[in-house]
Write a protein that holds these residues in place. Structure first.
Motif, PDB file in Angstrom:
ATOM      1  N   PHE A 167      40.019 -27.511  28.119  1.00  0.00           N
ATOM      2  CA  PHE A 167      40.695 -28.796  28.231  1.00  0.00           C
ATOM      3  C   PHE A 167      41.425 -29.150  26.930  1.00  0.00           C
ATOM      4  N   ASP A 168      40.991 -28.575  25.818  1.00  0.00           N
ATOM      5  CA  ASP A 168      41.636 -28.800  24.522  1.00  0.00           C
ATOM      6  C   ASP A 168      42.227 -27.480  24.017  1.00  0.00           C
ATOM      7  N   LEU A 169      42.944 -26.782  24.875  1.00  0.00           N
ATOM      8  CA  LEU A 169      43.475 -25.458  24.558  1.00  0.00           C
ATOM      9  C   LEU A 169      44.518 -25.507  23.446  1.00  0.00           C
ATOM     10  N   ARG A 170      45.223 -26.616  23.344  1.00  0.00           N
ATOM     11  CA  ARG A 170      46.256 -26.727  22.309  1.00  0.00           C
ATOM     12  C   ARG A 170      45.649 -26.567  20.915  1.00  0.00           C
ATOM     13  N   SER A 171      44.546 -27.248  20.635  1.00  0.00           N
ATOM     14  CA  SER A 171      43.939 -27.118  19.302  1.00  0.00           C
ATOM     15  C   SER A 171      43.357 -25.724  19.090  1.00  0.00           C
ATOM     16  N   THR A 172      42.863 -25.108  20.146  1.00  0.00           N
ATOM     17  CA  THR A 172      42.357 -23.736  20.029  1.00  0.00           C
ATOM     18  C   THR A 172      43.485 -22.781  19.669  1.00  0.00           C
ATOM     19  N   LEU A 173      44.635 -22.938  20.319  1.00  0.00           N
ATOM     20  CA  LEU A 173      45.775 -22.083  19.999  1.00  0.00           C
ATOM     21  C   LEU A 173      46.347 -22.400  18.626  1.00  0.00           C
ATOM     22  N   ASP A 174      46.308 -23.663  18.206  1.00  0.00           N
ATOM     23  CA  ASP A 174      46.750 -24.010  16.850  1.00  0.00           C
ATOM     24  C   ASP A 174      45.890 -23.314  15.804  1.00  0.00           C
ATOM     25  N   MET A 175      44.568 -23.285  16.036  1.00  0.00           N
ATOM     26  CA  MET A 175      43.681 -22.576  15.106  1.00  0.00           C
ATOM     27  C   MET A 175      43.957 -21.075  15.124  1.00  0.00           C
ATOM     28  N   PHE A 176      44.212 -20.525  16.307  1.00  0.00           N
ATOM     29  CA  PHE A 176      44.532 -19.100  16.429  1.00  0.00           C
ATOM     30  C   PHE A 176      45.813 -18.770  15.671  1.00  0.00           C
ATOM     31  N   TYR A 177      46.826 -19.602  15.842  1.00  0.00           N
ATOM     32  CA  TYR A 177      48.104 -19.383  15.140  1.00  0.00           C
ATOM     33  C   TYR A 177      47.927 -19.509  13.625  1.00  0.00           C
ATOM     34  N   ALA A 178      47.140 -20.489  13.177  1.00  0.00           N
ATOM     35  CA  ALA A 178      46.926 -20.680  11.744  1.00  0.00           C
ATOM     36  C   ALA A 178      46.171 -19.496  11.136  1.00  0.00           C
ATOM     37  N   ASP A 179      45.177 -18.968  11.850  1.00  0.00           N
ATOM     38  CA  ASP A 179      44.419 -17.818  11.348  1.00  0.00           C
ATOM     39  C   ASP A 179      45.290 -16.579  11.221  1.00  0.00           C
ATOM     40  N   ARG A 180      46.244 -16.418  12.128  1.00  0.00           N
ATOM     41  CA  ARG A 180      47.088 -15.226  12.139  1.00  0.00           C
ATOM     42  C   ARG A 180      48.377 -15.413  11.331  1.00  0.00           C
ATOM     43  N   GLY A 181      48.622 -16.623  10.860  1.00  0.00           N
ATOM     44  CA  GLY A 181      49.845 -16.902  10.110  1.00  0.00           C
ATOM     45  C   GLY A 181      51.091 -16.834  10.970  1.00  0.00           C
TER      46      GLY A 181
END
Length: 169
Positions: free
Chosen positions: A77-91
């Motif tokens: 339900f909060d997939l946006r923040s999960t993907l934001d963290m994924f993007y930040a970890d991968r640069g």
């Protein structure tokens, strides 16, 4: 020895000497060895044996499904923040897929909840009927996994920045 006397209709008084007896129970616990005299062994119905191992595996799979869903549904339900963290970890920068991530996450979460409720209902019903039930949670879990991965993949593909960064490396 058939009783040729007429049965009373609703509201009528029974003829003198008429006695009601309940119909034969189809779930009788008699076996073929204890069949009453004059009865064929094929006519006697006995319940299926209780499947302890099957029920145990089914309950284990149901508990696993509930635990998995209880941790994954809130993050879907909060997939946006999960993907934001994924993007930040991968640069990879910022997610640019728009509202696709919210829709995909909600669809995946709702699908998981519906599949979980259906799985619990079917499995408990099959256990109560003493039928094989362990394939139901196993197959429904696989279906939930496919739907979740598909929705998350659609959310990732909706971001043109991710596709361009993957093709450039």
């Amino acid at each position: 020895m058939a009783d040729d006397r007429p049965t009373p209709r609703y509201g009528e008084l029974a003829p003198e000497g008429w006695v009601w007896s309940p119909p034969a129970d189809p779930h009788a616990t008699e076996t073929a060895d204890t069949a009453p005299d004059g009865a064929d062994a094929d006519e006697v119905v006995s319940p299926a044996p209780y499947r302890v191992l099957d029920a145990s595996i089914s309950v284990f799979l149901l508990v696993t499904a509930v635990m998995t869903s209880s941790s994954s549904v809130p993050s879907l339900f909060d997939l946006r923040s999960t993907l934001d963290m994924f993007y930040a970890d991968r640069g990879l920068g910022e997610y640019g897929g728009g509202s696709a991530v919210d829709i995909a996450g909600a669809i995946a979460a709702i699908a998981q909840l519906v599949l979980l409720a259906t799985t619990i209902w079917l499995t408990v019903r099959l256990i109560g009927q003493r039928r094989r039930s362990w394939p139901v949670p196993l197959l429904m879990g696989a279906l939930a996994l496919i739907v979740t991965f598909g929705c998350v993949a659609l959310a990732l593909v909706a971001d043109p920045g991710l596709l361009s960064s993957l093709s450039s490396t």
